[in-house]
Design a protein around this motif. Structure first.
Motif, PDB file in Angstrom:
ATOM      1  N   ASP A   1       0.864  -1.175   0.000  1.00 55.37           N
ATOM      2  CA  ASP A   1       0.000   0.000   0.000  1.00 55.37           C
ATOM      3  C   ASP A   1       0.902   1.226   0.000  1.00 55.37           C
ATOM      4  O   ASP A   1       1.469   1.607   1.027  1.00 55.37           O
ATOM      5  CB  ASP A   1      -0.911   0.012   1.226  1.00 55.37           C
ATOM      6  CG  ASP A   1      -1.826   1.239   1.248  1.00 55.37           C
ATOM      7  OD1 ASP A   1      -1.819   2.006   0.257  1.00 55.37           O
ATOM      8  OD2 ASP A   1      -2.521   1.447   2.258  1.00 55.37           O
ATOM      9  N   LEU A   2       1.062   1.821  -1.168  1.00 57.29           N
ATOM     10  CA  LEU A   2       1.930   2.988  -1.318  1.00 57.29           C
ATOM     11  C   LEU A   2       1.126   4.266  -1.506  1.00 57.29           C
ATOM     12  O   LEU A   2       1.643   5.271  -1.994  1.00 57.29           O
ATOM     13  CB  LEU A   2       2.878   2.773  -2.512  1.00 57.29           C
ATOM     14  CG  LEU A   2       3.767   1.532  -2.441  1.00 57.29           C
ATOM     15  CD1 LEU A   2       4.618   1.417  -3.703  1.00 57.29           C
ATOM     16  CD2 LEU A   2       4.656   1.571  -1.209  1.00 57.29           C
ATOM     17  N   SER A   3      -0.123   4.224  -1.101  1.00 58.33           N
ATOM     18  CA  SER A   3      -1.010   5.368  -1.344  1.00 58.33           C
ATOM     19  C   SER A   3      -0.548   6.624  -0.623  1.00 58.33           C
ATOM     20  O   SER A   3      -0.790   7.745  -1.090  1.00 58.33           O
ATOM     21  CB  SER A   3      -2.443   5.017  -0.929  1.00 58.33           C
ATOM     22  OG  SER A   3      -2.496   4.651   0.452  1.00 58.33           O
ATOM     23  N   GLY A   4       0.117   6.472   0.506  1.00 56.43           N
ATOM     24  CA  GLY A   4       0.544   7.643   1.253  1.00 56.43           C
ATOM     25  C   GLY A   4       1.956   8.098   0.960  1.00 56.43           C
ATOM     26  O   GLY A   4       2.485   8.986   1.635  1.00 56.43           O
ATOM     27  N   ALA A   5       2.579   7.522  -0.074  1.00 59.49           N
ATOM     28  CA  ALA A   5       3.963   7.870  -0.389  1.00 59.49           C
ATOM     29  C   ALA A   5       4.052   9.291  -0.954  1.00 59.49           C
ATOM     30  O   ALA A   5       3.137   9.754  -1.638  1.00 59.49           O
ATOM     31  CB  ALA A   5       4.531   6.868  -1.389  1.00 59.49           C
TER      32      ALA A   5
ATOM     33  N   PRO B   1       8.007   7.997  -9.418  1.00 62.12           N
ATOM     34  CA  PRO B   1       7.174   9.109  -8.937  1.00 62.12           C
ATOM     35  C   PRO B   1       7.235   9.367  -7.445  1.00 62.12           C
ATOM     36  O   PRO B   1       6.870  10.453  -6.998  1.00 62.12           O
ATOM     37  CB  PRO B   1       5.763   8.677  -9.358  1.00 62.12           C
ATOM     38  CG  PRO B   1       5.828   7.189  -9.434  1.00 62.12           C
ATOM     39  CD  PRO B   1       7.214   6.860  -9.893  1.00 62.12           C
ATOM     40  N   ILE B   2       7.686   8.393  -6.644  1.00 58.34           N
ATOM     41  CA  ILE B   2       7.772   8.609  -5.197  1.00 58.34           C
ATOM     42  C   ILE B   2       9.050   9.371  -4.901  1.00 58.34           C
ATOM     43  O   ILE B   2      10.164   8.845  -5.004  1.00 58.34           O
ATOM     44  CB  ILE B   2       7.733   7.280  -4.433  1.00 58.34           C
ATOM     45  CG1 ILE B   2       6.430   6.529  -4.717  1.00 58.34           C
ATOM     46  CG2 ILE B   2       7.895   7.518  -2.934  1.00 58.34           C
ATOM     47  CD1 ILE B   2       6.357   5.146  -4.106  1.00 58.34           C
ATOM     48  N   ALA B   3       8.904  10.661  -4.623  1.00 59.36           N
ATOM     49  CA  ALA B   3      10.015  11.567  -4.334  1.00 59.36           C
ATOM     50  C   ALA B   3      10.994  11.698  -5.494  1.00 59.36           C
ATOM     51  O   ALA B   3      12.095  12.204  -5.307  1.00 59.36           O
ATOM     52  CB  ALA B   3      10.754  11.140  -3.069  1.00 59.36           C
ATOM     53  N   GLY B   4      10.600  11.248  -6.687  1.00 62.79           N
ATOM     54  CA  GLY B   4      11.532  11.247  -7.805  1.00 62.79           C
ATOM     55  C   GLY B   4      12.642  10.239  -7.649  1.00 62.79           C
ATOM     56  O   GLY B   4      13.649  10.280  -8.356  1.00 62.79           O
ATOM     57  N   LEU B   5      12.418   9.257  -6.722  1.00 59.84           N
ATOM     58  CA  LEU B   5      13.465   8.294  -6.366  1.00 59.84           C
ATOM     59  C   LEU B   5      12.994   6.847  -6.429  1.00 59.84           C
ATOM     60  O   LEU B   5      13.796   5.946  -6.700  1.00 59.84           O
ATOM     61  CB  LEU B   5      13.964   8.581  -4.945  1.00 59.84           C
ATOM     62  CG  LEU B   5      14.532   9.959  -4.644  1.00 59.84           C
ATOM     63  CD1 LEU B   5      14.744  10.114  -3.136  1.00 59.84           C
ATOM     64  CD2 LEU B   5      15.839  10.182  -5.384  1.00 59.84           C
TER      65      LEU B   5
END
Length: 599
Positions: A376-380, A519-523
């Motif tokens: 669950d990466l919805s809050g990333a 897309p998560i923090a550009g990382l």
């Protein structure tokens, strides 16, 4: 499947283990027929292992006990403690904690010391908080090291946030934080800057480890760095460097990411009269295709063995020595009273892990988790590339103070091993023509904290790219970096990442030929590990088509490290060409021998 690897062992569990060890109660699980890798004595010996809950209750002669609720026959196998990866960045594998865990646990890693330095340089303390929360409930112990150098080189780069002594004291109060992450601002430590004194001092006051980054430090500088309170280093460049760091009292975290160093390192280790207790193993940085294919730390250990290190000693680096470094007496051994974290190997020299037990349960077999971990990466954190699309004109090197004629400009010479250089360029209408054998590096500040206009500089360590490579993973400021020659290619690659929220891209002929969104923090990727690995393999192939690689330094990994401003020598950042050894900042568009143009 939910775990709490740091939960205290319940009193009732320990009580039952005491009874079971004496034969007054049965084991929950009895592992029989295996050969114990005893990293305390260096022995390989036949033994059965009795487990009660998440605890090892007994290690006893084979066949002497037959009372257990469940039996696992491990004949012909080797039982080792779960491996500890003593220093790494999940971000280098583009994976969130759940995906990293599902990749490495089946290969025997049960504990990691994660420095979320990259997340912190984009997001600050909230990025570290997300790292802590995202690592909960996994069958992998994730000890977080609080990033110490955000930015890594103050005054030489602008990252997405700043962390000082007060923020460090806050993070060190979190129980999940195991210490201060690698102290990269070597110049600040040696100069006695108030910021670095405060950060290192906070670590020492907490009683937790203060981890180092002592690249190229030797002699008096190395002695001073160790005297500051830093107690480890993973930036090992040779066997002699390894010995010098050990002699300075530092724990050496020998890493697998720099394979060319390992033969000399093993030779140096074998030259010593005793095996050092201050020698541990780590991976540091691994790209996702390598991680999925080779399993991370187990591959590092296998390569150390292939270069002549005894397998038991290699495992000791990643178990007992690591536990000593972490000041932990509940992991690192298969012995009574330790946590039941066990890697079962079918091939000891090859470090082939067949089964893995965590908290007394079989969780992985045959290189795979037995149960999928919930994702669950919805809050990333997302939307961290704060840039508008760029025109090709933005990637032309405009020489300051020159309309037409010849000018000499500073150059970043080399790749991983860099040096100051210079080149003569022909200037027409204020724009420099790139000399033969040179490339252009552009750094675009992406965090919204300063002017995002590309900072352009010449580089002669990368040949003549036939396209462009762009990345928002650029150590350690993680601004948008573009390497190429043709402005249309550079703009296409940069704009692909601006559009998808960060990642890596390749362009040729003015069009994008490969892109990997992170897309998560550009990382970090949102995709599962196998898909992430395959995507990156495709991106590598696209880069291979436009770059002229020349190992060991001019390699894909080198692109992400060009801007490592804390290290000595010239490195391009959003402020110019900078030198972490001298603190110098040069304007790459200002001809040599001229005075800076007033603002």
């Amino acid at each position: 499947m939910s775990f709490a690897p740091e939960a205290p062992i319940a009193a009732e569990t320990r009580r039952r283990a005491v009874q079971a060890a004496q034969g007054k109660a049965p084991f929950d699980l009895l592992l029989t027929g295996g050969t114990l890798v005893d990293v305390a004595t260096g022995e390989l010996r036949a033994a059965d292992v009795g487990l009660v809950g998440g605890l090892i209750a007994s290690v006893h002669p084979p066949g002497t006990r037959a009372d257990a609720a469940e039996f696992h026959d491990l004949a012909g196998r080797f039982l080792a403690p779960g491996f500890v990866d003593n220093h790494l960045h999940f971000e280098s594998s583009f994976m969130a904690p759940v995906d990293y865990a599902s990749t490495v646990v089946p290969h025997g890693v049960t504990t990691t010391v994660w420095d979320p330095h990259e997340l912190a340089n984009v997001l600050g303390v909230p990025g570290v908080r997300w790292a802590v929360e995202a690592a909960r409930g996994l069958p992998l112990r994730v000890l977080v090291a609080a990033p110490s150098c955000v930015p890594s080189a103050p005054g030489l780069e602008v990252a997405g946030a700043e962390i000082g002594p007060e923020e460090m004291r806050e993070m060190l109060r979190w129980p999940e934080v195991a210490g201060v992450a690698e102290v990269m601002d070597m110049a600040g430590v040696l100069a006695g800057s108030a910021r670095m004194e405060g950060i290192v001092g906070a670590g020492m006051a907490s009683g937790k480890n203060v981890n180092g980054h002592g690249r190229d430090l030797a002699g008096a500088a190395l002695q001073a760095y160790a005297a500051s309170g830093v107690t480890s280093d993973h930036e090992i460049t040779s066997g002699e460097d390894l010995l010098a760091k050990l002699r300075a009292g530092l724990t050496v975290e020998l890493r697998g990411s720099h394979d060319t160093v390992l033969p000399g390192a093993v030779a140096a280790i074998l030259s010593l009269p005793v095996f050092p207790a201050g020698l541990v193993a780590c991976t540091d940085d691994i790209f996702p295709d390598e991680l999925v294919a080779k399993g991370g730390l187990r591959d590092t250990l296998a390569r150390l063995v292939a270069r002549g290190l005894n397998p038991v000693l290699a495992i000791r680096m990643a178990t007992l020595n690591a536990a000593l470094r972490l000041k932990r007496d509940d992991i690192g051994l298969i012995a009574p009273g330790r946590r039941a974290e066990i890697a079962v190997l079918s091939d000891l020299p090859g470090m082939v892990v067949e089964r893995v037990y965590v908290a007394g349960r079989l969780v992985a077999e045959g290189g795979r988790m037995l149960e999928a971990l919930p994702r669950d990466l919805s809050g990333a954190p997302r939307d961290t590339v704060k840039l508008q699309p760029q025109a090709p004109e933005a990637f032309r090197l405009r020489v300051k103070g020159f309309d037409n004629g010849n000018a000499r400009l500073p150059v970043v010479g080399g790749a991983r091993v860099v040096h100051w250089a210079e080149a003569e360029v022909t200037v027409r209408d204020g724009i420099a023509a790139l000399p033969p054998g040179h490339a252009l590096i552009a750094i675009l500040h992406r965090h919204g904290r300063r002017d995002p206009a590309p900072m352009l500089c010449l580089a002669d360590g990368w040949g003549e790219p036939e396209g462009a490579v762009a990345t928002t993973i650029s150590h350690d400021n993680h601004n948008l970096l573009v390497l190429g020659r043709d402005p249309a290619d550079m703009a296409a690659a940069a704009n692909a990442l601006i559009a998808c929220g960060g990642g890596m891209a390749v362009a040729a002929g003015g069009r994008v030929t490969g892109v990997m969104p992170l897309p998560i923090a550009g990382l970090l990727a949102e995709t599962p590990p196998a898909e992430t690995a395959a995507s990156f393999a495709r991106l590598r192939a696209a880069a291979d088509a436009v770059m002229q690689w020349r190992p060991p330094f001019r390699v894909f990994r080198g692109v992400t490290g060009i801007s490592l401003a804390c290290n000595p020598g010239p490195h391009p950042t959003d402020l110019g060409i900078t030198d972490g050894g001298t603190g110098e900042v040069r304007d790459p568009a200002l001809p040599l021998g001229t005075e800076p143009v007033p603002a």
